[in-house]
Design a protein around this motif. Structure first.
Motif, PDB file in Angstrom:
ATOM      1  N   VAL A 153       0.730  -1.305  -0.001  1.00 42.74           N
ATOM      2  CA  VAL A 153       0.079  -0.022  -0.062  1.00 42.74           C
ATOM      3  C   VAL A 153       0.971   1.262   0.022  1.00 42.74           C
ATOM      4  O   VAL A 153       2.033   1.044   0.084  1.00 42.74           O
ATOM      5  CB  VAL A 153      -0.749  -0.173   1.357  1.00 42.74           C
ATOM      6  N   ASP A 154       0.439   2.317   0.099  1.00 41.26           N
ATOM      7  CA  ASP A 154       0.910   3.584  -0.065  1.00 41.26           C
ATOM      8  C   ASP A 154       2.078   3.650   1.096  1.00 41.26           C
ATOM      9  O   ASP A 154       1.583   3.644   2.165  1.00 41.26           O
ATOM     10  CB  ASP A 154       0.114   4.857  -0.034  1.00 41.26           C
ATOM     11  N   LYS A 155       3.417   3.700   0.879  1.00 41.89           N
ATOM     12  CA  LYS A 155       4.160   3.782   1.870  1.00 41.89           C
ATOM     13  C   LYS A 155       4.406   5.067   2.789  1.00 41.89           C
ATOM     14  O   LYS A 155       5.027   4.710   3.909  1.00 41.89           O
ATOM     15  CB  LYS A 155       6.040   3.350   1.216  1.00 41.89           C
ATOM     16  N   ASP A 156       3.672   5.979   2.316  1.00 43.61           N
ATOM     17  CA  ASP A 156       3.769   7.090   3.391  1.00 43.61           C
ATOM     18  C   ASP A 156       2.537   7.210   4.422  1.00 43.61           C
ATOM     19  O   ASP A 156       2.045   8.004   4.966  1.00 43.61           O
ATOM     20  CB  ASP A 156       3.381   8.417   2.378  1.00 43.61           C
ATOM     21  N   SER A 157       1.555   5.755   4.046  1.00 44.91           N
ATOM     22  CA  SER A 157       0.453   5.771   4.828  1.00 44.91           C
ATOM     23  C   SER A 157       0.492   5.308   6.212  1.00 44.91           C
ATOM     24  O   SER A 157       1.623   4.615   6.627  1.00 44.91           O
ATOM     25  CB  SER A 157      -0.621   4.817   4.186  1.00 44.91           C
ATOM     26  N   ALA A 158      -0.280   5.378   7.238  1.00 48.82           N
ATOM     27  CA  ALA A 158      -0.501   4.731   8.512  1.00 48.82           C
ATOM     28  C   ALA A 158      -0.517   3.378   8.419  1.00 48.82           C
ATOM     29  O   ALA A 158      -0.003   2.784   9.353  1.00 48.82           O
ATOM     30  CB  ALA A 158      -1.583   5.491   9.410  1.00 48.82           C
ATOM     31  N   LEU A 159      -1.296   2.983   7.403  1.00 45.17           N
ATOM     32  CA  LEU A 159      -1.358   1.639   7.211  1.00 45.17           C
ATOM     33  C   LEU A 159      -0.297   0.629   6.901  1.00 45.17           C
ATOM     34  O   LEU A 159       0.158  -0.304   7.661  1.00 45.17           O
ATOM     35  CB  LEU A 159      -2.682   1.262   6.176  1.00 45.17           C
ATOM     36  N   ALA A 224      -6.444  -4.218 -11.480  1.00 46.70           N
ATOM     37  CA  ALA A 224      -7.111  -3.025 -11.357  1.00 46.70           C
ATOM     38  C   ALA A 224      -7.833  -2.859 -10.037  1.00 46.70           C
ATOM     39  O   ALA A 224      -7.922  -1.707  -9.504  1.00 46.70           O
ATOM     40  CB  ALA A 224      -7.699  -2.600 -12.582  1.00 46.70           C
ATOM     41  N   VAL A 225      -8.732  -3.793  -9.826  1.00 48.42           N
ATOM     42  CA  VAL A 225      -9.653  -3.615  -8.785  1.00 48.42           C
ATOM     43  C   VAL A 225      -8.763  -3.694  -7.334  1.00 48.42           C
ATOM     44  O   VAL A 225      -9.289  -2.995  -6.535  1.00 48.42           O
ATOM     45  CB  VAL A 225     -10.910  -5.019  -8.629  1.00 48.42           C
ATOM     46  N   MET A 226      -7.714  -4.335  -7.232  1.00 49.95           N
ATOM     47  CA  MET A 226      -6.991  -4.184  -6.157  1.00 49.95           C
ATOM     48  C   MET A 226      -6.125  -3.309  -5.899  1.00 49.95           C
ATOM     49  O   MET A 226      -5.877  -2.837  -4.699  1.00 49.95           O
ATOM     50  CB  MET A 226      -5.783  -5.626  -6.162  1.00 49.95           C
ATOM     51  N   ARG A 227      -5.865  -2.453  -7.015  1.00 50.36           N
ATOM     52  CA  ARG A 227      -5.174  -1.203  -6.930  1.00 50.36           C
ATOM     53  C   ARG A 227      -6.031  -0.010  -6.481  1.00 50.36           C
ATOM     54  O   ARG A 227      -5.871   0.729  -5.425  1.00 50.36           O
ATOM     55  CB  ARG A 227      -4.645  -0.644  -8.233  1.00 50.36           C
ATOM     56  N   GLN A 228      -7.336  -0.293  -6.956  1.00 49.22           N
ATOM     57  CA  GLN A 228      -8.586   0.605  -6.510  1.00 49.22           C
ATOM     58  C   GLN A 228      -8.756   0.383  -4.855  1.00 49.22           C
ATOM     59  O   GLN A 228      -8.952   1.194  -4.037  1.00 49.22           O
ATOM     60  CB  GLN A 228      -9.637   0.555  -6.856  1.00 49.22           C
ATOM     61  N   PHE A 229      -8.518  -0.868  -4.409  1.00 50.49           N
ATOM     62  CA  PHE A 229      -8.824  -1.193  -3.111  1.00 50.49           C
ATOM     63  C   PHE A 229      -7.696  -0.720  -2.105  1.00 50.49           C
ATOM     64  O   PHE A 229      -7.852  -0.040  -1.258  1.00 50.49           O
ATOM     65  CB  PHE A 229      -9.104  -2.675  -2.798  1.00 50.49           C
ATOM     66  N   LEU A 233      -8.331   2.008   1.051  1.00 51.07           N
ATOM     67  CA  LEU A 233      -7.732   1.860   2.213  1.00 51.07           C
ATOM     68  C   LEU A 233      -6.911   3.025   2.908  1.00 51.07           C
ATOM     69  O   LEU A 233      -7.104   3.267   4.164  1.00 51.07           O
ATOM     70  CB  LEU A 233      -6.680   0.415   2.273  1.00 51.07           C
ATOM     71  N   VAL A 234      -6.230   3.532   2.162  1.00 55.81           N
ATOM     72  CA  VAL A 234      -5.302   4.656   2.561  1.00 55.81           C
ATOM     73  C   VAL A 234      -6.240   5.998   2.712  1.00 55.81           C
ATOM     74  O   VAL A 234      -6.052   6.725   3.445  1.00 55.81           O
ATOM     75  CB  VAL A 234      -4.303   4.917   1.385  1.00 55.81           C
ATOM     76  N   LYS A 235      -7.114   5.855   1.624  1.00 58.86           N
ATOM     77  CA  LYS A 235      -8.021   7.344   1.737  1.00 58.86           C
ATOM     78  C   LYS A 235      -8.865   7.170   2.956  1.00 58.86           C
ATOM     79  O   LYS A 235      -9.263   8.389   3.396  1.00 58.86           O
ATOM     80  CB  LYS A 235      -8.912   7.264   0.261  1.00 58.86           C
ATOM     81  N   GLY A 236      -9.353   6.021   3.174  1.00 54.34           N
ATOM     82  CA  GLY A 236     -10.656   5.735   4.193  1.00 54.34           C
ATOM     83  C   GLY A 236      -9.600   5.779   5.539  1.00 54.34           C
ATOM     84  O   GLY A 236     -10.353   5.521   6.690  1.00 54.34           O
ATOM     85  N   GLN A 237      -8.092   5.785   5.630  1.00 51.43           N
ATOM     86  CA  GLN A 237      -7.280   5.855   6.741  1.00 51.43           C
ATOM     87  C   GLN A 237      -7.575   4.436   7.522  1.00 51.43           C
ATOM     88  O   GLN A 237      -7.889   4.453   8.629  1.00 51.43           O
ATOM     89  CB  GLN A 237      -7.917   6.994   7.759  1.00 51.43           C
TER      90      GLN A 237
END
Length: 280
Positions: A153-159, A224-229, A233-237
């Motif tokens: 996932v985004d490496k800058d995210s809290a997740l 593509a679905v997994m990338r959107q997911f 995840l990051v957008k919804g914190q």
């Protein structure tokens, strides 16, 4: 005197020829052959007429028709039985076999072929790329039931920070494909770890419009679905749940299906732009 005798003789001859019935009878005796011959000729003529090729053919044809009547009736009856069998779908073992193992409907069979080809192609493409974003394993070798590991996932995210701190190498999801995929969306849910927020709801259900019939497109691939997911995840914190007790409780499919059904009804009523707080 001689003249008188000649006259008397002539008169007797005339009388014998013209008036004596016996003479007529005698004369008829001599002519009896003629009627016999005539009768014989008529019979012979009848025989000759009936023995001509045309009459013989007519007789044989009539005789054949008389013989063929039962066979013709039987043939017509057999044809009627065959037509009835065709209308009722056959008889005997064929009928039994057809009723015991009904074939797939043409539309359903076509959809199954399309789904199989599509998933085989996607699976080969994911394995061919071999990148570190996702990996796929078939559940009990079932092409229509995938376990997908999301490694990044985004490496800058809290997740992502949570994943590093808890030594979580991937987020595991289950993806099942319906009979009419790719014309209908797959059902996707989170298995592990237990997540909070990030549009992940009870049972591991995922609140994404593209996973609904309204938001789905057959052009979407699993990758593509997994990338959107991952982005949602990051957008919804989204975070990994660390609460004692709750973090160990596994997601269940039954709960996920019920939650997803409920959230779809909610968004159909209020829209997908600003989902309610309770839905993540």
């Amino acid at each position: 005197m001689a003249t008188l005798l000649r006259k008397i003789g002539l008169i007797r001859l005339h009388d014998r020829d013209t008036e004596d019935p016996k003479h007529h009878q005698g004369s008829l005796k001599g002519t009896k052959g003629t009627p016999k011959n005539n009768k014989h000729c008529q019979t012979a003529n009848d025989a000759n007429i009936l023995s001509t090729p045309e009459i013989k053919a007519r007789k044989l044809d009539q005789h054949g028709k008389d013989k063929e009547k039962p066979g013709k009736d039987a043939k017509e009856k057999q044809q009627q039985q065959q037509q009835q069998q065709q209308q009722t779908g056959g008889s005997g073992n064929k009928s039994t076999a057809a009723s015991s193992v009904p074939p797939l409907a043409p539309h359903r069979h076509h959809c199954t072929q399309v789904r199989t080809r599509r998933l085989m192609k996607e699976l080969q493409e994911i394995r061919r790329l071999g990148d570190s974003f996702i990996t796929v394993e078939l559940v009990e070798e079932n092409l229509f039931d995938w376990n997908v590991k999301l490694h990044q996932v985004d490496k800058d995210s809290a997740l992502w920070q949570d994943m590093k701190e808890t030594s979580t190498e991937f987020i595991l999801l289950n993806v099942t494909f319906p009979d009419n995929f790719p014309f209908s969306p797959p059902f996707m849910r989170v298995l592990t770890p237990r997540l909070e927020n990030g549009y992940v709801l009870d049972g591991g259900a995922i609140c994404m419009e593209l996973l609904t019939p309204r938001g789905w497109s057959s052009a979407y691939t699993v990758e593509a679905v997994m990338r959107q997911f991952a982005a949602s995840l990051v957008k919804g914190q989204g975070r990994i749940c660390r609460k004692a007790g709750k973090s160990k409780k596994a997601f269940s499919r039954k709960e996920a299906e019920a939650t997803f059904k409920s959230l779809v009804k909610t968004h159909e009523k209020y829209g997908w732009v600003s989902p309610p707080v309770s839905d993540g």
